[in-house]
Design an enzyme around this catalytic site. Structure first.
Site, PDB file in Angstrom:
ATOM      1  N   LYS A  67     -57.800   5.963 -17.367  1.00  0.00           N
ATOM      2  CA  LYS A  67     -56.465   6.528 -17.205  1.00  0.00           C
ATOM      3  C   LYS A  67     -56.500   8.025 -16.936  1.00  0.00           C
ATOM      4  O   LYS A  67     -55.676   8.548 -16.172  1.00  0.00           O
ATOM      5  CB  LYS A  67     -55.621   6.224 -18.440  1.00  0.00           C
ATOM      6  CG  LYS A  67     -55.376   4.750 -18.697  1.00  0.00           C
ATOM      7  CD  LYS A  67     -54.447   4.557 -19.885  1.00  0.00           C
ATOM      8  CE  LYS A  67     -54.274   3.088 -20.233  1.00  0.00           C
ATOM      9  NZ  LYS A  67     -55.503   2.522 -20.836  1.00  0.00           N
ATOM     10  N   GLU A 151     -50.422  11.737 -24.328  1.00  0.00           N
ATOM     11  CA  GLU A 151     -49.485  11.880 -23.212  1.00  0.00           C
ATOM     12  C   GLU A 151     -48.079  12.040 -23.771  1.00  0.00           C
ATOM     13  O   GLU A 151     -47.728  11.441 -24.790  1.00  0.00           O
ATOM     14  CB  GLU A 151     -49.553  10.639 -22.321  1.00  0.00           C
ATOM     15  CG  GLU A 151     -48.726  10.707 -21.055  1.00  0.00           C
ATOM     16  CD  GLU A 151     -48.948   9.493 -20.186  1.00  0.00           C
ATOM     17  OE1 GLU A 151     -49.893   9.518 -19.374  1.00  0.00           O
ATOM     18  OE2 GLU A 151     -48.212   8.502 -20.349  1.00  0.00           O
ATOM     19  N   LYS A 188     -47.118  -6.821 -21.597  1.00  0.00           N
ATOM     20  CA  LYS A 188     -46.026  -7.347 -20.777  1.00  0.00           C
ATOM     21  C   LYS A 188     -45.736  -8.805 -21.113  1.00  0.00           C
ATOM     22  O   LYS A 188     -46.656  -9.607 -21.248  1.00  0.00           O
ATOM     23  CB  LYS A 188     -46.384  -7.208 -19.291  1.00  0.00           C
ATOM     24  CG  LYS A 188     -46.475  -5.764 -18.821  1.00  0.00           C
ATOM     25  CD  LYS A 188     -47.017  -5.660 -17.418  1.00  0.00           C
ATOM     26  CE  LYS A 188     -48.514  -5.866 -17.415  1.00  0.00           C
ATOM     27  NZ  LYS A 188     -49.124  -5.588 -16.098  1.00  0.00           N
TER      28      LYS A 188
END
Length: 225
Positions: A67, A151, A188
């Site tokens: 990432k 983040e 998800k």
């Protein structure tokens, strides 16, 4: 394949998969979804065996599988990203300073892998000190690497992905977006296309960003032998 093993162990045995592919004289392997589909070592092994891997190149997966590296690539081509730290050092005081530079709340993330493993919402410095070792251990157990970073957290954010397809002749296209916001434990559950909340301008901007990243990483399907 895998007479003495379960189907999962057999499916993940790269040497066995390639042995069967050579015996069957196949031209290409499609790895399905997950597991080997996201394994750059398997893609590299197919390449070395001169069998087409139906998926991204090993280098593409290595770059976008991290990432932090993916964020850096996006920034290099002008794609906007949320403020974030580099991989966190082992010194807690240095981690706390990096967090203060961005400002709470933050999301603690594993640099490698997905599926929500290693992710923690961090609301304060005391929470960071408590959660950082947990995320590192979870990341190491899940991905074999305990690298994590921070983040800026966006509350009630939408999770939207853009699918891209590339070929060995340099053509690259997007196939629009899917809304993956419905999740459980950062995984998800429902994917919906199109994303109904996006207007035409937002959709165009999002898809253009995906193509810019794809071009920068030289995204292709696989080269023919």
């Amino acid at each position: 394949m895998g007479r003495d093993r379960g189907p999962i162990e057999a499916y993940l045995d790269v040497a066995d998969v390639l042995r069967i592919a050579r015996e069957a004289q196949v031209d290409a392997i499609h790895p399905g979804y997950g597991f080997l589909a996201e394994n750059p070592q398997f893609a590299q092994a197919c390449e070395e065996a001169r069998i087409i891997f139906v998926g991204p190149s090993p280098q593409t997966m290595r770059t976008l599988g991290n990432k932090v590296a993916a964020r850096n690539l996006a920034t290099s081509v002008g794609v906007a990203v949320m403020p974030a730290t580099p991989p966190l050092p082992t010194d807690l005081a240095a981690c706390a300073q990096l967090a203060r530079d961005i400002g709470y709340p933050l999301m603690l993330k594993a640099s490698w892998g997905g599926g929500g493993r290693g992710m923690r919402v961090v609301e304060s410095e005391s929470a960071l000190r408590e959660l950082l070792p947990l995320s590192r251990r979870e990341a190491r157990a899940a991905f074999g690497n305990d690298e994590v970073y921070l983040e800026k957290l966006v509350r009630r954010a939408r999770h939207v992905e853009v699918q891209i397809l590339g070929d060995s002749h340099g053509a690259l296209v997007h196939v629009y977006e899917r809304d993956c916001t419905v999740q459980r434990r950062n995984q998800k559950v429902v994917e919906r296309a199109p994303a109904v909340f996006l207007d035409a301008a937002g959709r165009e901007e999002l898809c253009a960003a995906a193509l810019a990243i794809g071009r920068a990483v030289a995204y292709v399907k696989r080269r023919h032998r």
